[in-house]
Enzyme design. Structure first.
Site, PDB file in Angstrom:
ATOM      1  N   ASN A 125      10.420   2.059   2.927  1.00 57.89           N
ATOM      2  CA  ASN A 125       9.612   1.231   3.813  1.00 57.89           C
ATOM      3  C   ASN A 125      10.032  -0.225   3.854  1.00 57.89           C
ATOM      4  O   ASN A 125       9.336  -1.060   4.449  1.00 57.89           O
ATOM      5  CB  ASN A 125       8.134   1.353   3.435  1.00 57.89           C
ATOM      6  CG  ASN A 125       7.600   2.730   3.727  1.00 57.89           C
ATOM      7  OD1 ASN A 125       8.094   3.422   4.608  1.00 57.89           O
ATOM      8  ND2 ASN A 125       6.592   3.155   2.978  1.00 57.89           N
ATOM      9  N   GLY A 176       0.790  -1.233   0.000  1.00 52.34           N
ATOM     10  CA  GLY A 176       0.000   0.000   0.000  1.00 52.34           C
ATOM     11  C   GLY A 176       0.815   1.271   0.000  1.00 52.34           C
ATOM     12  O   GLY A 176       0.339   2.314  -0.418  1.00 52.34           O
ATOM     13  N   ASP A 177       2.048   1.206   0.481  1.00 49.56           N
ATOM     14  CA  ASP A 177       2.981   2.330   0.394  1.00 49.56           C
ATOM     15  C   ASP A 177       4.370   1.730   0.174  1.00 49.56           C
ATOM     16  O   ASP A 177       5.235   1.774   1.045  1.00 49.56           O
ATOM     17  CB  ASP A 177       2.958   3.176   1.666  1.00 49.56           C
ATOM     18  CG  ASP A 177       3.778   4.462   1.527  1.00 49.56           C
ATOM     19  OD1 ASP A 177       4.357   4.682   0.439  1.00 49.56           O
ATOM     20  OD2 ASP A 177       3.854   5.233   2.493  1.00 49.56           O
ATOM     21  N   PRO A 178       4.588   1.145  -1.028  1.00 49.09           N
ATOM     22  CA  PRO A 178       5.774   0.330  -1.256  1.00 49.09           C
ATOM     23  C   PRO A 178       7.018   1.116  -1.639  1.00 49.09           C
ATOM     24  O   PRO A 178       7.966   0.546  -2.205  1.00 49.09           O
ATOM     25  CB  PRO A 178       5.332  -0.559  -2.418  1.00 49.09           C
ATOM     26  CG  PRO A 178       4.445   0.360  -3.227  1.00 49.09           C
ATOM     27  CD  PRO A 178       3.697   1.186  -2.205  1.00 49.09           C
TER      28      PRO A 178
END
Length: 251
Positions: A182, A176-178
């Site tokens: 992260n 979702g926030d790759p």
């Protein structure tokens, strides 16, 4: 396109009293001090309390960050893959917080890895594939579908202009926030954990891959997208990449 959506603070950041209270320190007690290590585009700040081995995500009141949703996703994902263990989350009139335990590893944009971008990019690709393979779609209670994302876009004309999505390649539980910061890497250059899972949910894997490859340019410069895809184990897909990048830009 290059952008600076999030990153380590470049100057002093005042630590909210609530953050000191959450880690059990007063400003004059903490040693080493609680300090800010990351600011995101939505107005949230992540603080670390090294002496306690804790991280605190702090979202001032009025910011769109949903830290309760992230806590829920972290707890679910922890049964299948390496993510920061949740200690607590909550909120008050000043803001909301999420406290997690530190996990070993450095962000893929730590200076160590900025100096070795190809190694970092390959590890991110391997890590993203491992995440997609480990998280069970059938058991996932969260979605990150195109329809759900478009429903939250304020600019309805822009949402309509995007058009229908390409056929799904493979449904996975997406990060979702790759973006590359992260993924955490160990000193040998192996991925060890993923962080910032507030948008985790079922979607086409290209919703992650399009942004992960894009973020290599933002963080390391041009020339690393194919290395990430090769490490993941997939050929480039220009149509899906273009669509999911355009969707990401809509917010």
């Amino acid at each position: 396109m290059s952008r600076a959506l999030a990153g380590a603070p470049t100057g002093p950041v005042e630590v909210p009293d609530q953050v000191y209270a959450l880690v059990g320190d007063a400003p004059f007690v903490a040693d080493p001090p609680v300090r800010a290590v990351w600011r995101n585009e939505d107005g949230g700040t992540t603080f670390v309390a090294p002496v306690h081995g804790l991280y605190v995500k702090w979202a001032p009141a009025g910011t769109p960050l949903d830290l309760a949703a992230e806590a829920e996703r972290l707890r679910w994902a922890a049964a299948y893959t390496s993510v920061p263990p949740v200690v607590q989350h909550g909120g008050d009139d000043e803001g909301s917080w999420l406290v997690t335990r530190a996990v070993p590893g450095r962000s893929a944009v730590d200076p160590v890895w900025l100096a070795r971008p190809l190694d970092a990019v390959r590890a991110v690709g391997w890590g993203l594939r491992a995440l997609h393979d480990a998280l069970p779609v059938a058991d996932c209670p969260f979605t990150w579908s195109v329809d759900e994302r478009l429903a939250r876009v304020a600019d309805r004309d822009a949402a309509r202009r995007l058009g229908p999505p390409p056929p799904v390649d493979r449904l996975v539980v997406c990060h979702g926030d790759p973006c590359v910061p992260n993924t955490l890497l160990d000193d040998a250059g192996e991925w060890v954990a993923h962080v910032d899972l507030g948008r985790l949910g079922v979607a086409d894997r290209w919703a992650d891959l399009a942004v992960a490859t894009w973020s290599t340019e933002w963080n390391y410069g041009p020339g690393y997208e194919e290395a990430l895809l090769e490490a993941y184990g997939i050929d480039p897909d220009p149509e899906r990449t273009a669509y999911y990048r355009a969707l990401w830009d809509l917010g």
